[in-house]
Design a protein around this motif. Structure first.
Motif, PDB file in Angstrom:
ATOM      1  N   PRO A  43      14.337  53.424  67.268  1.00 23.77           N
ATOM      2  CA  PRO A  43      15.478  54.255  68.255  1.00 23.77           C
ATOM      3  C   PRO A  43      14.660  55.148  69.267  1.00 23.77           C
ATOM      4  CG  PRO A  43      15.600  55.018  66.172  1.00 23.77           C
ATOM      5  CD  PRO A  43      14.429  54.059  65.986  1.00 23.77           C
ATOM      6  N   GLY A  44      15.556  55.416  70.074  1.00 24.13           N
ATOM      7  CA  GLY A  44      15.204  56.601  70.987  1.00 24.13           C
ATOM      8  C   GLY A  44      16.060  57.796  70.724  1.00 24.13           C
ATOM      9  N   PHE A  45      16.305  58.713  71.580  1.00 25.74           N
ATOM     10  CA  PHE A  45      17.154  59.931  71.413  1.00 25.74           C
ATOM     11  C   PHE A  45      18.508  59.096  70.781  1.00 25.74           C
ATOM     12  CE2 PHE A  45      14.289  61.399  74.611  1.00 25.74           C
ATOM     13  CZ  PHE A  45      13.768  62.348  73.951  1.00 25.74           C
ATOM     14  N   THR A  46      19.049  59.937  69.621  1.00 25.87           N
ATOM     15  CA  THR A  46      20.337  59.282  69.168  1.00 25.87           C
ATOM     16  C   THR A  46      21.171  60.662  68.943  1.00 25.87           C
ATOM     17  OG1 THR A  46      19.408  57.269  68.385  1.00 25.87           O
ATOM     18  CG2 THR A  46      21.499  57.663  67.488  1.00 25.87           C
ATOM     19  N   ARG A  47      22.443  60.493  69.125  1.00 36.69           N
ATOM     20  CA  ARG A  47      23.347  61.632  68.794  1.00 36.69           C
ATOM     21  C   ARG A  47      23.651  61.419  67.228  1.00 36.69           C
ATOM     22  NH1 ARG A  47      24.122  64.503  73.231  1.00 36.69           N
ATOM     23  NH2 ARG A  47      24.250  63.486  75.395  1.00 36.69           N
ATOM     24  N   THR A  48      22.963  62.262  66.428  1.00 38.30           N
ATOM     25  CA  THR A  48      23.311  62.457  65.030  1.00 38.30           C
ATOM     26  C   THR A  48      23.003  64.009  64.559  1.00 38.30           C
ATOM     27  OG1 THR A  48      20.938  62.276  64.540  1.00 38.30           O
ATOM     28  CG2 THR A  48      22.252  60.122  64.738  1.00 38.30           C
ATOM     29  N   GLU A  49      23.312  64.174  63.361  1.00 40.48           N
ATOM     30  CA  GLU A  49      23.050  65.695  62.843  1.00 40.48           C
ATOM     31  C   GLU A  49      21.629  66.043  62.546  1.00 40.48           C
ATOM     32  OE1 GLU A  49      24.928  66.501  58.940  1.00 40.48           O
ATOM     33  OE2 GLU A  49      26.407  64.926  59.436  1.00 40.48           O
ATOM     34  N   PHE A  50      20.739  64.929  62.880  1.00 40.93           N
ATOM     35  CA  PHE A  50      19.239  65.273  62.715  1.00 40.93           C
ATOM     36  C   PHE A  50      18.727  66.492  63.886  1.00 40.93           C
ATOM     37  CE2 PHE A  50      14.784  64.454  64.154  1.00 40.93           C
ATOM     38  CZ  PHE A  50      14.148  64.351  63.065  1.00 40.93           C
ATOM     39  N   GLY A 103      17.382  72.139  64.739  1.00 42.09           N
ATOM     40  CA  GLY A 103      17.402  73.183  65.953  1.00 42.09           C
ATOM     41  C   GLY A 103      17.043  72.409  67.265  1.00 42.09           C
ATOM     42  N   ILE A 104      17.268  71.070  67.391  1.00 43.21           N
ATOM     43  CA  ILE A 104      16.874  70.489  68.680  1.00 43.21           C
ATOM     44  C   ILE A 104      18.141  70.047  69.425  1.00 43.21           C
ATOM     45  CG2 ILE A 104      15.789  68.446  69.742  1.00 43.21           C
ATOM     46  CD1 ILE A 104      13.891  68.350  67.097  1.00 43.21           C
ATOM     47  N   LYS A 105      18.415  70.730  70.577  1.00 44.71           N
ATOM     48  CA  LYS A 105      19.598  70.811  71.506  1.00 44.71           C
ATOM     49  C   LYS A 105      19.469  69.766  72.321  1.00 44.71           C
ATOM     50  CE  LYS A 105      20.697  75.529  70.659  1.00 44.71           C
ATOM     51  NZ  LYS A 105      21.027  76.863  71.286  1.00 44.71           N
ATOM     52  N   GLY A 106      18.418  69.250  72.600  1.00 43.31           N
ATOM     53  CA  GLY A 106      18.322  67.939  73.857  1.00 43.31           C
ATOM     54  C   GLY A 106      18.687  68.481  75.216  1.00 43.31           C
ATOM     55  N   LEU A 145      21.604  57.401  72.566  1.00 37.06           N
ATOM     56  CA  LEU A 145      22.213  56.269  71.934  1.00 37.06           C
ATOM     57  C   LEU A 145      23.273  56.640  71.062  1.00 37.06           C
ATOM     58  CD1 LEU A 145      18.988  54.270  70.957  1.00 37.06           C
ATOM     59  CD2 LEU A 145      20.457  53.624  72.917  1.00 37.06           C
ATOM     60  N   GLN A 146      24.150  55.916  70.715  1.00 43.02           N
ATOM     61  CA  GLN A 146      25.058  56.053  69.815  1.00 43.02           C
ATOM     62  C   GLN A 146      24.929  55.532  68.413  1.00 43.02           C
ATOM     63  OE1 GLN A 146      27.570  58.435  70.417  1.00 43.02           O
ATOM     64  NE2 GLN A 146      26.837  58.717  72.555  1.00 43.02           N
ATOM     65  N   ALA A 147      24.922  56.368  67.486  1.00 42.32           N
ATOM     66  CA  ALA A 147      24.702  55.696  66.101  1.00 42.32           C
ATOM     67  C   ALA A 147      25.126  54.336  66.001  1.00 42.32           C
ATOM     68  CB  ALA A 147      24.668  56.876  64.769  1.00 42.32           C
ATOM     69  N   ASP A 148      26.500  54.421  66.051  1.00 46.45           N
ATOM     70  CA  ASP A 148      27.246  53.058  65.631  1.00 46.45           C
ATOM     71  C   ASP A 148      26.594  51.858  66.374  1.00 46.45           C
ATOM     72  OD1 ASP A 148      29.015  54.457  63.986  1.00 46.45           O
ATOM     73  OD2 ASP A 148      30.509  54.555  65.491  1.00 46.45           O
ATOM     74  N   SER A 149      26.623  51.975  67.524  1.00 46.82           N
ATOM     75  CA  SER A 149      25.988  50.687  68.323  1.00 46.82           C
ATOM     76  C   SER A 149      24.512  50.620  67.836  1.00 46.82           C
ATOM     77  CB  SER A 149      26.114  51.189  69.728  1.00 46.82           C
ATOM     78  OG  SER A 149      25.476  52.008  70.538  1.00 46.82           O
ATOM     79  N   LEU A 150      23.873  51.392  67.780  1.00 45.88           N
ATOM     80  CA  LEU A 150      22.218  51.525  67.453  1.00 45.88           C
ATOM     81  C   LEU A 150      22.152  50.781  66.027  1.00 45.88           C
ATOM     82  CD1 LEU A 150      19.794  54.392  67.158  1.00 45.88           C
ATOM     83  CD2 LEU A 150      20.137  53.056  65.302  1.00 45.88           C
TER      84      LEU A 150
END
Length: 255
Positions: A178-185, A190-193, A202-207
């Motif tokens: 995956p690439g950048f994915t919106r998760t708790e990771f 401490g990574i705000k993007g 990316l969205q975790a569900d579709s990924l």
């Protein structure tokens, strides 16, 4: 009913894998460090999807805990049909600014645990002539971006090699990149993007759905999202000096 073991199952992509596999009717073995979060997830998934979930609290930076999970994968009386090696680890500083102990801990989680658990699962699955392994890698593995990038490069190449070794056995191996994915990771690391365009997220569900579909098709490398398919292709054909010059900063690293 098939059983899936998911590491890093308490949050992010791992939790999404657990949820979608439960939706598909899989029983689960949920692995992560925090037992209370796993127990909460177990109860939610069992109630919602009428599956059975087992909690296995383990810290995959600890060799004894890695072996505990490996032993569960090797248990012939309680077969695991799908392994998802998802447990993550992030460091905010560059290599030379980190304590070497922290770097070693990251490599234990991202490299050693993946190797040991894949070995245990592959042997058990090959004996039964069925099963699948998903190793969560990253498009960062196609870059030159410190030890995280190097670890993910290992995961992808290792998965490709293991897939070839298991050809014809009924067992498949897929590296998820995956690439950048919106998760708790990112939040927990401490990574705000900041500075990452919305279309790159990316969205975790579709990924996870795309990955599971790729596993069903027997695909060896799964790269969700059209934007990352293009980026991964470019990174594979560009001269390595260009790739090194264009490496991402650690705070803007995918996955």
């Amino acid at each position: 009913m098939a059983t899936a073991l998911v590491t890093g199952a308490s949050a992010g992509i791992g939790k999404t894998f657990a949820t979608q596999l439960a939706q598909r009717g899989h029983d689960l073995v949920l692995v992560a460090r925090t037992e209370s979060r796993l127990q909460e997830l177990k109860e939610q998934l069992e109630e919602r999807y009428s599956i059975a979930a087992e909690v296995l609290a383990a810290d995959l930076s600890d060799r004894l805990d890695i072996q505990l999970v490996a032993d569960r994968l090797a248990d012939a009386e309680r077969p695991v049909d799908l392994l998802v090696n998802n447990a993550g680890f992030g460091l905010k500083k560059p290599f030379l600014r980190n304590e070497i102990r922290a770097e070693e801990e990251m490599l234990t989680v991202l490299v050693r645990a993946v190797t040991v658990l894949s070995h245990a699962a592959a042997l058990a699955m090959r004996a039964r002539r069925r099963g699948a392994i998903i190793n969560v890698s990253s498009v960062a593995g196609f870059m030159a971006s410190g030890t995280y990038s190097a670890a993910k490069s290992y995961v992808t190449v290792f998965s490709e090699g293991l897939s070839s070794e298991l050809r014809g056995t009924g067992v498949t191996v897929t590296a998820l990149c995956p690439g950048f994915t919106r998760t708790e990771f990112h939040a927990r690391a401490g990574i705000k993007g900041h500075g990452i365009p919305d279309f790159m997220w990316l969205q975790a569900d579709s990924l996870v759905k795309e990955c599971l579909d790729d596993v069903d098709r027997g695909k060896v490398v799964s790269i969700p999202g059209a934007q990352y398919k293009v980026a991964a292709t470019a990174l594979r054909v560009l001269p390595r000096p260009v790739v090194r010059m264009g490496r991402l900063s650690r705070k803007h690293r995918p996955q």
